[in-house]
Design a protein around this motif. Structure first.
Motif, PDB file in Angstrom:
ATOM      1  N   ALA A 193      49.831 -53.104  92.154  1.00  0.00           N
ATOM      2  CA  ALA A 193      50.027 -54.549  92.030  1.00  0.00           C
ATOM      3  C   ALA A 193      49.814 -55.231  93.382  1.00  0.00           C
ATOM      4  CB  ALA A 193      51.440 -54.831  91.511  1.00  0.00           C
ATOM      5  N   ILE A 219      55.686 -59.942  92.736  1.00  0.00           N
ATOM      6  CA  ILE A 219      56.000 -58.747  91.949  1.00  0.00           C
ATOM      7  C   ILE A 219      57.521 -58.711  91.852  1.00  0.00           C
ATOM      8  CG2 ILE A 219      55.879 -56.230  91.873  1.00  0.00           C
ATOM      9  CD1 ILE A 219      53.472 -56.639  93.958  1.00  0.00           C
ATOM     10  N   PHE A 240      54.072 -58.410  86.728  1.00  0.00           N
ATOM     11  CA  PHE A 240      54.016 -59.289  87.900  1.00  0.00           C
ATOM     12  C   PHE A 240      53.099 -60.468  87.663  1.00  0.00           C
ATOM     13  CE2 PHE A 240      49.943 -58.175  90.202  1.00  0.00           C
ATOM     14  CZ  PHE A 240      49.498 -57.149  89.375  1.00  0.00           C
TER      15      PHE A 240
END
Lengths: 637, 245
Positions: free
Chosen positions: B223, B84, B79
């Motif tokens: 993330a 992402i 990402f």
């Protein structure tokens, strides 16, 4: 091996328009999602920027704005935005800002186009403005048969007619020969009242002047000991209420309900083409609310009337379950309410004797609008003949009003907290005083005062000399349409209650007793909508009381564009239906029904439709503000 | 004028010079897969976070001890700070070298049949290294991912593995555990130990609750957490060296 993004797929599958997509398509959508996080207060989209992705709110909340900065919509979990831009040259039309920390899913524009092409429900959802989504939500309900079938279908034969000079004995013979239980009485010599509007062929038929039923022979001939050569003109019911052949069976039922009659001539324009009776309709709906009303009239005391309360609620639940329309349910429940009032007045007259001067018992608010549900106050008043002398007569009418009011309270129609009841001497007045009340409200409008008298602008006679109430309706319609200041004050009041646009957030929710997040669907939805429709209807000079009929009246003028009216109609229908279902559910679960809906408990699709409906209301309020601008900003001193 | 600006949380000690370390390791490594991994290097120390190629990694295991326990599955989500991309994500179930207990089967929602069809770690380790190469690895609790990947490389490639990570749990610890345990004084005023587990940390940023212990879901969750931490406590331009360890 294809990767499964379970978390993303499962989330999408819970919200429209993704909820209708097949699982393998959803898997594919999930695989192409991109994710981004936005802090509360950050811009997500600015006007006219390029846009190539559909935006989906995974968590948090996003405000969508019009170009002028007005809030257009508030989206929460499962909401989508950016589709208008994708559909129109890839430019953002509605800027967006995160109002809470927000996690967004982006769905690529190419995939969006594919989904629109391959899945009709998806395309319908994103291409639709609120209106057609709402329409779909409303139309999904299976309309009851009563709503669809035309009265014409119930007619088995042409009506048997006799001239009004016929004797009762001849009439009885005709009925026996023809084996019918009712007759249409015509006047062969009477000219058509409005000849140029009646086609020539129809003019050859005689004009209907009355009807006669089996029962009339018993009550009006035999019981009275009249001679057999009495002309039918003397005993018939003159100027009968009629329905048009193209009306629905439902409308016929309403008409019977409202007027407590069991026979109804069906006319083609003015020519009688048949006669239907209660049993014809009951064949179509065996557990009709008409049954309930007719049993109201058999009850001999308040206690007996009170015993019908479970039946009233059962009727309501049944209609809700049969997915009757809001108009139908509101009318039926109001018809039942009128039935109770009428029977109580009959019982009161039995007890206190006949009235010393003519009067009309007037319903106000939801009953007058035919929009009553199960949770309802009694709002009523007495209009007395101008010969009324308080010293001589008020004692009688006070007793009458108290009897009815207490009786209604016993039957579940709680006392009006604002004291708008015939028991209040202010609202038990001769017609001339009422005329003054209305004239004063209209000609010297003060928004604060109108706030309390607003309920009088929905009025209808329930019992007695209806002409007096009709005169007040006429006066209101006549004066209101010409008085901008009055309409302006009314519209200002109509803007007091706003819809909960971002209703998923705590700050727009009321807390109920148990601290759940609720929306009062009446206060925040149907009531402001009704207020707004009333203003426009009065501006058009309409005498209609029911909100749907008022919309019809407005559409006959050019005051509002037809699609805006349609949107209002669907919003009112939907909000009313949600209220109805909510109350029906409560009754079934033996909880006391109320208007407080918990949006968290409704399905995403229903939440979406609710938001659409609130959006319609909000836009309509903007239009009203625009229509009466200078008055809307006037502040009270 | 007195300025008081506590600023963004700082690491406890000076961060390592990862580009130099990786360059050194590239010279020492024997196995070509490891050589290639180290040669790909990592973003420069002063690279702004928003420009760095990142990859979230989560490894589910049969236990916490990298010497005794085995890898069950790996989730990788490459990402950028602003996005992402799920289409780039990888998820791999592997056949564990040690016996999979019934508890860990329910825990990771992986079945015996999943595992029977799965490849051994040996055959996926090189793919994983390729995916990680050149990117900055983002994990929640680095001891697991570092420990198990190091162990897997030792077993299958004959040498250990070192690599820079941004540990979102450590970033939370800097915020909430900076001064160690709350003092009696702080406790008096109600300061409690803040949980820095993944799900609890995410809640502080109003990130949604996910079903935990699925390697790919947890990698994506990590993330997202870094996106939230960066926007809340740092700026997108923060140098990666202030975050890595």
């Amino acid at each position: 091996m294809q990767i499964e993004l379970i978390e993303i797929r499962d989330h999408l599958s819970r919200f429209p328009p993704f909820d209708e997509l097949p699982e393998e398509v959803l898997n594919d959508v999930a695989r192409q999602v991109e994710i981004a996080y936005f802090k509360a207060g950050t811009e997500i989209l600015t006007f006219n920027q390029e846009i190539h992705e559909l935006h989906y709110v995974r968590s948090g909340a996003v405000d969508i704005f019009r170009r002028n900065g007005d809030l257009y919509n508030r989206l929460t979990e499962g909401g989508v935005f950016g589709h208008f831009g994708l559909l129109r040259h890839n430019r953002v039309r509605f800027p967006a800002r995160a109002i809470e920390d927000t996690l967004l899913y982006y769905i690529p524009g190419v995939l969006f186009d594919q989904l629109c092409e391959q899945h009709e429900t998806f395309a319908d959802f994103v291409e639709a403005e609120g209106q057609s989504r709402l329409k779909a939500a409303v139309d999904n309900g299976r309309a009851s048969e009563l709503m669809k079938i035309k009265v014409r279908k119930l007619i088995s034969r042409l009506p048997v007619t006799v001239p009004l000079t016929t004797t009762v004995q001849q009439a009885a013979r005709v009925m026996t020969e023809q084996s019918v239980s009712s007759l249409v009485v015509v006047d062969p010599h009477m000219a058509w009242p409005d000849p140029e509007r009646v086609p020539v062929a129809e003019q050859q038929h005689a004009v209907m002047v009355g009807i006669m039923t089996d029962r009339d022979f018993r009550t009006r001939v035999l019981a009275e000991g009249l001679p057999l050569d009495t002309p039918v003109a003397d005993i018939m019911s003159p100027n009968p209420i009629t329905v048009q052949g193209d009306d629905t069976v439902f409308e016929a039922m309403l008409s019977m309900l409202r007027n407590n009659i069991h026979h109804l001539p069906v006319v083609q324009r003015r020519r009688p083409i048949g006669l239907i009776n209660l049993s014809d309709i009951i064949k179509y709906e065996s557990q009709s609310s008409l049954y309930l009303v007719s049993s109201i009239y058999n009850k001999q005391s308040v206690a007996e009337l009170q015993s019908l309360l479970p039946d009233v609620r059962a009727t309501f639940v049944r209609m809700a379950r049969d997915e009757a329309s809001a108009h139908m349910i509101g009318s039926a429940m109001s018809g039942i309410g009128r039935g109770f009032s009428q029977r109580l007045l009959e019982l009161a007259e039995d007890q206190f004797g006949p009235p010393p001067v003519p009067y009309s018992f007037m319903a106000l608010g939801s009953m007058a609008r035919d929009e009553q549900l199960v949770v309802t106050d009694q709002d009523n008043a007495l209009v007395l003949d101008d010969s009324f002398d308080p010293k001589l007569h008020d004692d009688y009418f006070f007793k009458l009003a108290t009897f009815v009011s207490d009786g209604l309270a016993a039957c579940g129609y709680t006392y009006c907290k604002g004291g708008i009841m015939a028991t209040n001497p202010k609202w038990r007045q001769p017609l001339k005083v009422w005329r003054k009340y209305f004239t004063d409200w209209i000609e010297n409008p003060k928004p604060e005062a109108l706030l309390n008298s607003c309920i009088f602008f929905d009025l209808d006679s329930v019992y007695g000399e209806s002409a007096m109430v009709e005169e007040l309706q006429e006066l209101l319609a006549e004066k209101a349409s010409r008085n901008e200041a009055f309409l302006g004050s009314l519209s200002r009041n109509a803007l007091n209650r706003t819809p909960p646009l971002g209703f998923f957030r705590t700050f727009v929710m009321e807390k109920d007793g148990e601290h759940k997040n609720v929306i009062n669907l009446k206060r925040r939805g149907t009531a402001p909508l009704t207020d707004l429709i009333r203003v426009h209807a009065l501006a058009c000079g309409s005498r209609a009381q029911n909100s749907f009929e008022r919309l019809d009246a407005i559409s006959a003028t050019k005051l509002m564009p037809p699609d805006a009216l349609e949107r209002l109609r669907y919003a009112l229908e939907f909000l009313s239906l949600v209220r109805i279902r909510h109350q029906a559910l409560a009754i079934e679960e033996s909880i006391e029904p109320d208007n407080d809906v918990e949006p968290e408990n409704s399905s995403p699709a229903e939440r979406q439709a609710l938001k659409d409906a609130f959006q319609v209301l909000s836009n309509a309020q903007k239009f009203l503000r625009f229509r009466y601008p200078h008055l809307a900003v006037t502040r009270p001193l | 004028m007195i300025r008081f600006n506590p600023g963004a949380p700082q690491p406890a000690s000076a961060p390592p010079d990862w580009p130099r370390q990786l360059a050194q390791l590239a010279g020492q490594a024997q196995h070509p897969a490891l050589q290639a991994f180290y040669q790909a290097g990592c973003p420069a120390a002063d690279c702004p976070l928003e420009d760095a190629p990142l990859i979230a990694l989560d490894i589910e295991t049969t236990g916490l001890n990298s010497r005794r326990d085995a890898i069950v599955s790996l989730g990788l989500a490459p990402f950028r700070l602003n996005r992402i991309r799920c289409s780039d994500a990888l998820y791999q179930v592997v056949k564990p070298t040690s016996e999979l207990s019934e508890e860990s089967i329910t825990f990771h929602r992986i079945t015996h049949s999943d595992i029977n069809q799965a490849p051994r770690v040996a055959s996926v380790i090189e793919t994983v290294l390729e995916a990680l190469a050149g990117k900055l690895v983002v994990v929640h609790y680095r001891a697991i991912e570092r420990g198990f990947l190091d162990q897997a490389c030792r077993q299958h490639l004959g040498e250990g593995l070192q690599f820079p990570v941004i540990d979102t749990m450590e970033l939370e610890a800097r915020l909430h555990r900076g001064d160690g345990e709350p003092s009696w004084f702080q406790r008096l005023f109600g300061k409690r130990h803040q949980s820095i587990r993944l799900a609890d940390s995410r809640l502080r940023y109003n990130l949604p609750l996910y079903q935990a212990h699925h390697a790919l879901t947890d990698a994506i969750a990590t993330a997202e957490l870094l996106q939230a931490q960066a926007l809340t406590h740092y700026s997108p331009q923060v140098s990666v060296s202030r975050l890595w360890s």
